[in-house]
Design a protein around this motif. Sequence first.
Motif, PDB file in Angstrom:
ATOM      1  N   LYS A 224       0.910  -1.261  -0.173  1.00 21.34           N
ATOM      2  CA  LYS A 224       0.107  -0.512   0.062  1.00 21.34           C
ATOM      3  C   LYS A 224       0.949   1.433   0.292  1.00 21.34           C
ATOM      4  O   LYS A 224       1.806   1.632   0.756  1.00 21.34           O
ATOM      5  N   ARG A 225       0.306   2.839  -0.735  1.00 22.63           N
ATOM      6  CA  ARG A 225       1.114   3.710  -0.655  1.00 22.63           C
ATOM      7  C   ARG A 225       0.106   4.064  -0.751  1.00 22.63           C
ATOM      8  O   ARG A 225      -1.091   4.650  -0.738  1.00 22.63           O
ATOM      9  N   ASP A 226       0.107   5.577  -0.577  1.00 21.90           N
ATOM     10  CA  ASP A 226      -0.271   6.651  -0.075  1.00 21.90           C
ATOM     11  C   ASP A 226      -0.653   8.078  -1.757  1.00 21.90           C
ATOM     12  O   ASP A 226       0.708   8.205  -2.175  1.00 21.90           O
ATOM     13  N   PHE A 227      -1.442   7.464  -2.621  1.00 24.64           N
ATOM     14  CA  PHE A 227      -0.804   7.602  -3.321  1.00 24.64           C
ATOM     15  C   PHE A 227      -1.538   9.010  -3.356  1.00 24.64           C
ATOM     16  O   PHE A 227      -3.154   8.988  -3.338  1.00 24.64           O
ATOM     17  N   ILE A 228      -1.803  10.528  -4.337  1.00 22.55           N
ATOM     18  CA  ILE A 228      -1.925  11.454  -4.250  1.00 22.55           C
ATOM     19  C   ILE A 228      -1.653  12.873  -5.997  1.00 22.55           C
ATOM     20  O   ILE A 228      -1.578  12.182  -7.022  1.00 22.55           O
ATOM     21  N   PHE A 229      -3.070  12.954  -6.216  1.00 23.18           N
ATOM     22  CA  PHE A 229      -3.555  13.087  -7.266  1.00 23.18           C
ATOM     23  C   PHE A 229      -2.946  14.375  -7.466  1.00 23.18           C
ATOM     24  O   PHE A 229      -2.980  15.355  -7.049  1.00 23.18           O
ATOM     25  N   VAL A 230      -1.832  14.793  -9.376  1.00 21.29           N
ATOM     26  CA  VAL A 230      -1.244  16.237  -9.355  1.00 21.29           C
ATOM     27  C   VAL A 230      -2.056  17.329  -8.665  1.00 21.29           C
ATOM     28  O   VAL A 230      -1.610  18.119  -8.046  1.00 21.29           O
ATOM     29  N   GLY A 252       0.543  14.536   0.657  1.00 23.42           N
ATOM     30  CA  GLY A 252      -0.367  12.888   0.164  1.00 23.42           C
ATOM     31  C   GLY A 252      -1.859  13.192   0.741  1.00 23.42           C
ATOM     32  O   GLY A 252      -2.413  14.132   0.536  1.00 23.42           O
ATOM     33  N   THR A 253      -2.358  11.757   1.047  1.00 23.42           N
ATOM     34  CA  THR A 253      -3.936  11.506   1.468  1.00 23.42           C
ATOM     35  C   THR A 253      -3.769  11.348   2.627  1.00 23.42           C
ATOM     36  O   THR A 253      -5.345  11.754   3.031  1.00 23.42           O
ATOM     37  N   GLY A 254      -2.700  11.296   2.859  1.00 22.95           N
ATOM     38  CA  GLY A 254      -3.054  10.006   4.553  1.00 22.95           C
ATOM     39  C   GLY A 254      -3.837   9.419   4.983  1.00 22.95           C
ATOM     40  O   GLY A 254      -3.888   8.191   5.789  1.00 22.95           O
ATOM     41  N   LYS A 255      -4.003   8.968   3.370  1.00 21.35           N
ATOM     42  CA  LYS A 255      -4.941   6.890   3.886  1.00 21.35           C
ATOM     43  C   LYS A 255      -4.226   6.552   2.481  1.00 21.35           C
ATOM     44  O   LYS A 255      -3.747   6.347   1.153  1.00 21.35           O
ATOM     45  N   ALA A 256      -3.227   4.821   2.503  1.00 25.76           N
ATOM     46  CA  ALA A 256      -2.675   4.480   2.384  1.00 25.76           C
ATOM     47  C   ALA A 256      -3.991   3.117   0.680  1.00 25.76           C
ATOM     48  O   ALA A 256      -4.231   2.964   1.742  1.00 25.76           O
ATOM     49  N   ARG A 257      -3.179   3.015   0.013  1.00 21.83           N
ATOM     50  CA  ARG A 257      -4.211   2.041  -1.044  1.00 21.83           C
ATOM     51  C   ARG A 257      -3.120   1.331  -1.728  1.00 21.83           C
ATOM     52  O   ARG A 257      -2.421   0.862  -1.546  1.00 21.83           O
ATOM     53  N   ASN A 307      -8.331  16.580  -2.040  1.00 20.89           N
ATOM     54  CA  ASN A 307      -9.817  17.263  -2.925  1.00 20.89           C
ATOM     55  C   ASN A 307     -10.067  15.629  -3.527  1.00 20.89           C
ATOM     56  O   ASN A 307     -11.242  15.667  -3.557  1.00 20.89           O
ATOM     57  N   TYR A 308      -8.849  15.329  -3.248  1.00 23.88           N
ATOM     58  CA  TYR A 308      -9.407  13.617  -4.323  1.00 23.88           C
ATOM     59  C   TYR A 308      -9.064  12.211  -3.503  1.00 23.88           C
ATOM     60  O   TYR A 308      -7.582  12.046  -3.172  1.00 23.88           O
ATOM     61  N   SER A 309      -9.794  11.906  -3.912  1.00 27.61           N
ATOM     62  CA  SER A 309      -9.474  10.261  -3.227  1.00 27.61           C
ATOM     63  C   SER A 309      -9.005   9.269  -4.116  1.00 27.61           C
ATOM     64  O   SER A 309      -8.965  10.177  -5.628  1.00 27.61           O
ATOM     65  N   LEU A 310      -8.758   8.213  -3.982  1.00 27.02           N
ATOM     66  CA  LEU A 310      -8.057   7.721  -5.149  1.00 27.02           C
ATOM     67  C   LEU A 310      -8.810   7.346  -5.994  1.00 27.02           C
ATOM     68  O   LEU A 310      -8.645   7.435  -7.822  1.00 27.02           O
TER      69      LEU A 310
END
Length: 330
Positions: A224-230, A252-257, A307-310
């Motif tokens: 799992k990684r913290d994926f963040i939209f640009v 980051g988003t603070g939520k690993a996916r 503002n963006y979830s995965l």
Amino acid sequence: MIDFNRKTILITGGAGFIGSNLAFYFQEKFPEAKVIVFDKFRDESRFSNGNRTSFGHFKNLIGFQGEIISGDITNKEDLARLNDFKFDYIFHQAAISDTTVQDQKIMIDTNLNAFRDLLQMAKRHKAAMIYASSGAVYGKLPAPHKVGVEAPANIYGFSKLAMDYLAYEEMKKTDLPIVGLRYFNVYGPREYFKEKTASMVLQFGLQLLRGEKPRLFEGSDKIKRDFIFVEDVIQANIKACFAKKSGVYNVGTGKARSFKDIVDILCKELGIQREYEYIPNPYVKQYQFFTEADIAPTCEYLGYEPNYSLEEGIKADIPYIKKIYDEEIV
């Protein structure tokens, strides 16, 4: 919110992924801002790992109407071209961002020594310095990752941590804003020319569109990684300009996916059903299996809020993935 109109803005690495997104943000939101893109641009040179020494590409800037200067941040003569301007804001995105590069000297020269020169430039211009750090500073430490507890596992992460230490020292000497942003796993439009180092969101998307089975490492549901939209990274850069205090902050988003989550979402958004292929992970020893940013200080001091979830980020990225497939994939 700062009005950037009639301000002069420097974006190093402005033909790269994040830099070009910043350039267009200012062009679209603040048409009276003077934006200068400084980028090495790609040539035929490559590192010993076979990857390009620069990912800057003119196609990332098609439609950009500001000033473009070709130059290398490690070359003082190239940097001298910037003496004709008086900058209000410097967004330093240029770097060797390839985590597989093993050449320690060139990594330190490019990421650390050039940053020292740019910090001095910021002081001369009395400009705010917003620069790209990285979640790679945390290495294999357990998540959530907090600023102040770092253990880089490669020379890239080490160079970024050294940049942060240098920035902290400069913060003691000046009241000018200096903000380091530790990006986690960024994905989104204009990343295709990063080639092999582009996000797995883009790479999986293109695999699916080519009719291939998406290739996942074994155990990808647990990696799992913290994926963040640009777009959220751009938000962080803008809000860093009026941070409550200078410092280094996670972005980051603070939520690993999981990587499997990415493929599941892509299949849904593209309307493709395909069997997944699982392959052994050849990078086990240097691999980050779990990253998750502690973004509480970022929210508190920058007013940042992802503002963006995965799911939302990938949905927003689909038109770009399809565009790249149609225009670039043979």
